[in-house]
Design a protein around this motif. Structure first.
Motif, PDB file in Angstrom:
ATOM      1  N   ILE A  81       0.828  -1.210   0.000  1.00 61.64           N
ATOM      2  CA  ILE A  81       0.000   0.000   0.000  1.00 61.64           C
ATOM      3  C   ILE A  81       0.865   1.264   0.000  1.00 61.64           C
ATOM      4  O   ILE A  81       0.492   2.286  -0.580  1.00 61.64           O
ATOM      5  CB  ILE A  81      -1.027  -0.030   1.169  1.00 61.64           C
ATOM      6  CG1 ILE A  81      -2.247   0.833   0.837  1.00 61.64           C
ATOM      7  CG2 ILE A  81      -0.400   0.362   2.493  1.00 61.64           C
ATOM      8  CD1 ILE A  81      -3.468   0.542   1.677  1.00 61.64           C
ATOM      9  N   ARG A  82       2.045   1.189   0.589  1.00 59.09           N
ATOM     10  CA  ARG A  82       2.955   2.344   0.539  1.00 59.09           C
ATOM     11  C   ARG A  82       3.482   2.561  -0.869  1.00 59.09           C
ATOM     12  O   ARG A  82       3.757   3.683  -1.271  1.00 59.09           O
ATOM     13  CB  ARG A  82       4.126   2.155   1.490  1.00 59.09           C
ATOM     14  CG  ARG A  82       3.732   2.247   2.952  1.00 59.09           C
ATOM     15  CD  ARG A  82       4.947   2.410   3.844  1.00 59.09           C
ATOM     16  NE  ARG A  82       5.383   3.782   3.860  1.00 59.09           N
ATOM     17  CZ  ARG A  82       5.807   4.442   4.944  1.00 59.09           C
ATOM     18  NH1 ARG A  82       5.861   3.835   6.106  1.00 59.09           N
ATOM     19  NH2 ARG A  82       6.179   5.699   4.865  1.00 59.09           N
ATOM     20  N   ASN A  83       3.642   1.459  -1.594  1.00 58.46           N
ATOM     21  CA  ASN A  83       4.146   1.563  -2.971  1.00 58.46           C
ATOM     22  C   ASN A  83       3.023   1.606  -3.997  1.00 58.46           C
ATOM     23  O   ASN A  83       3.281   1.550  -5.199  1.00 58.46           O
ATOM     24  CB  ASN A  83       5.067   0.382  -3.283  1.00 58.46           C
ATOM     25  CG  ASN A  83       6.296   0.382  -2.405  1.00 58.46           C
ATOM     26  OD1 ASN A  83       6.801   1.440  -2.033  1.00 58.46           O
ATOM     27  ND2 ASN A  83       6.776  -0.805  -2.056  1.00 58.46           N
ATOM     28  N   ALA A  84       1.786   1.668  -3.508  1.00 60.84           N
ATOM     29  CA  ALA A  84       0.624   1.683  -4.389  1.00 60.84           C
ATOM     30  C   ALA A  84       0.638   0.521  -5.376  1.00 60.84           C
ATOM     31  O   ALA A  84       0.289   0.661  -6.544  1.00 60.84           O
ATOM     32  CB  ALA A  84       0.529   3.025  -5.124  1.00 60.84           C
ATOM     33  N   THR A  85       1.061  -0.645  -4.887  1.00 54.45           N
ATOM     34  CA  THR A  85       1.065  -1.861  -5.702  1.00 54.45           C
ATOM     35  C   THR A  85      -0.347  -2.438  -5.807  1.00 54.45           C
ATOM     36  O   THR A  85      -0.964  -2.771  -4.801  1.00 54.45           O
ATOM     37  CB  THR A  85       1.976  -2.934  -5.051  1.00 54.45           C
ATOM     38  OG1 THR A  85       3.286  -2.408  -4.905  1.00 54.45           O
ATOM     39  CG2 THR A  85       2.007  -4.213  -5.894  1.00 54.45           C
ATOM     40  N   LEU A  86      -0.850  -2.550  -7.017  1.00 52.72           N
ATOM     41  CA  LEU A  86      -2.160  -3.178  -7.251  1.00 52.72           C
ATOM     42  C   LEU A  86      -2.029  -4.201  -8.362  1.00 52.72           C
ATOM     43  O   LEU A  86      -1.353  -3.916  -9.351  1.00 52.72           O
ATOM     44  CB  LEU A  86      -3.200  -2.128  -7.655  1.00 52.72           C
ATOM     45  CG  LEU A  86      -3.691  -1.170  -6.566  1.00 52.72           C
ATOM     46  CD1 LEU A  86      -4.731  -0.222  -7.132  1.00 52.72           C
ATOM     47  CD2 LEU A  86      -4.258  -1.900  -5.357  1.00 52.72           C
ATOM     48  N   PRO A  87      -2.643  -5.375  -8.252  1.00 55.14           N
ATOM     49  CA  PRO A  87      -3.374  -5.845  -7.075  1.00 55.14           C
ATOM     50  C   PRO A  87      -2.438  -6.158  -5.904  1.00 55.14           C
ATOM     51  O   PRO A  87      -1.238  -6.331  -6.097  1.00 55.14           O
ATOM     52  CB  PRO A  87      -4.043  -7.122  -7.586  1.00 55.14           C
ATOM     53  CG  PRO A  87      -3.140  -7.630  -8.659  1.00 55.14           C
ATOM     54  CD  PRO A  87      -2.581  -6.398  -9.312  1.00 55.14           C
ATOM     55  N   PHE A  88      -3.012  -6.218  -4.711  1.00 56.46           N
ATOM     56  CA  PHE A  88      -2.233  -6.605  -3.539  1.00 56.46           C
ATOM     57  C   PHE A  88      -1.741  -8.042  -3.707  1.00 56.46           C
ATOM     58  O   PHE A  88      -2.456  -8.888  -4.244  1.00 56.46           O
ATOM     59  CB  PHE A  88      -3.097  -6.515  -2.278  1.00 56.46           C
ATOM     60  CG  PHE A  88      -3.354  -5.106  -1.821  1.00 56.46           C
ATOM     61  CD1 PHE A  88      -2.533  -4.512  -0.888  1.00 56.46           C
ATOM     62  CD2 PHE A  88      -4.417  -4.385  -2.342  1.00 56.46           C
ATOM     63  CE1 PHE A  88      -2.757  -3.201  -0.468  1.00 56.46           C
ATOM     64  CE2 PHE A  88      -4.656  -3.076  -1.924  1.00 56.46           C
ATOM     65  CZ  PHE A  88      -3.827  -2.488  -0.993  1.00 56.46           C
ATOM     66  N   PRO A  89      -0.519  -8.311  -3.258  1.00 56.10           N
ATOM     67  CA  PRO A  89       0.007  -9.677  -3.409  1.00 56.10           C
ATOM     68  C   PRO A  89      -0.631 -10.668  -2.431  1.00 56.10           C
ATOM     69  O   PRO A  89      -1.152 -10.272  -1.393  1.00 56.10           O
ATOM     70  CB  PRO A  89       1.502  -9.508  -3.092  1.00 56.10           C
ATOM     71  CG  PRO A  89       1.616  -8.258  -2.294  1.00 56.10           C
ATOM     72  CD  PRO A  89       0.460  -7.374  -2.679  1.00 56.10           C
ATOM     73  N   ASP A  90      -0.577 -11.927  -2.785  1.00 55.29           N
ATOM     74  CA  ASP A  90      -1.019 -12.974  -1.868  1.00 55.29           C
ATOM     75  C   ASP A  90      -0.285 -12.828  -0.538  1.00 55.29           C
ATOM     76  O   ASP A  90       0.910 -12.520  -0.508  1.00 55.29           O
ATOM     77  CB  ASP A  90      -0.709 -14.362  -2.449  1.00 55.29           C
ATOM     78  CG  ASP A  90      -1.736 -14.770  -3.497  1.00 55.29           C
ATOM     79  OD1 ASP A  90      -2.655 -13.978  -3.792  1.00 55.29           O
ATOM     80  OD2 ASP A  90      -1.607 -15.895  -4.021  1.00 55.29           O
ATOM     81  N   GLY A  91      -1.006 -13.062   0.531  1.00 54.57           N
ATOM     82  CA  GLY A  91      -0.413 -12.935   1.856  1.00 54.57           C
ATOM     83  C   GLY A  91      -0.725 -11.601   2.509  1.00 54.57           C
ATOM     84  O   GLY A  91      -0.493 -11.420   3.702  1.00 54.57           O
TER      85      GLY A  91
END
Lengths: 174, 174
Positions: A81-91
């Motif tokens: 979420i800090r890196n605005a990674t979408l979609p969120f990774p498994d885990g």
């Protein structure tokens, strides 16, 4: 009989889920089950140690909920979420803590947490939860999951409102 | 001349303070100064890495402030506040993050963090801050400390309202 098996399945699934979650945070298998209570449909449990996780953002809900809330995330969640990674990774695991609003007894203009109301958990596992955007949901009151009917509403609302953010309402507050 | 020396003193003090604070969290001396900007009177700086600290509690402020807030604490703070240890031990640092309230764009009844407003820091050092209940205060906007006049109001308000809680408004939200 069917519901009994579903319930046992949920318990087993909850245990496995907890294991996956904790492994991703580097904890041992022994730490994985704070409770045998897993949510219906998804088998999501309250993750051990979540209260120590980093803060993503606060929020407030107007009446009738009338709550103060904070979303915390495990390491996978925070990094994404800090890196605005979408979609969120498994885990990824997000935990929302909610409290009844209460006027501060020391400073009138301030609203502070009163009675805790719910703990809500979202767990990302793209394969396992493929039919619900990759997310499993759990909503708990006093550590006990709410009923199946309530859990049936989770995904529909997230899908209708925040599908374009991988079904997550909360944004990181800097 | 006097104020110049006070200012230099504050900067030096801020540096030392940062060092103390970080040492108590196990960081190296190199990590200690995120900024040379130390608060007037107290020489308190914004502690490095504070955004990763554990959450103590959320809060909301009514208009005109109209803010959502969250208080985070370093390890010393968390341990003390979870165990209801009073007074807080030296090395305790509390950081309050404040944001302008904003209506959620995805769910109307929810209020979420808008623009960050202030970061407010309390540092416990019973000897150094003996004349202000053992606490040093820092209030920052965009990383820059506000002026001396504002810092002169910190302790008076805490002393008037929460002296019996070692001058700390915030309680741990479970």
């Amino acid at each position: 009989m069917k519901s009994k098996w579903r319930s046992i399945g949920a318990l087993l699934a909850g245990g496995l889920l907890g294991l996956t979650a904790l492994t991703s945070d580097g904890a041992t298998a022994d730490d994985t089950q704070t409770t045998a209570a897993a949510s219906p449909i998804y088998g999501v449990t309250i993750p051990k140690g979540y209260r120590e996780w980093q803060m993503i953002a606060p929020a407030a809900e107007a009446a009738p909920l009338d709550e103060l809330r904070v979303v915390l995330g495990n390491e996978t969640a925070i990094k994404a979420i800090r890196n605005a990674t979408l979609p969120f990774p498994d885990g990824t695991i997000l935990v929302k803590l909610a409290y009844r609003k209460k006027q501060s007894d020391a400073f009138a203009p301030a609203t502070v947490p009163g009675q805790p109301t719910t703990v809500q958990v979202m767990v990302k596992d793209a394969k396992r939860y493929a039919s619900t955007g990759g997310w499993g949901f759990g909503r708990f009151i006093n550590g006990v999951p709410v009923d199946q009917a309530q859990h049936e509403t989770c995904f529909a609302c997230h899908a209708a409102r925040v599908k374009n953010r991988d079904y997550v309402f909360t944004r990181f507050a800097p």
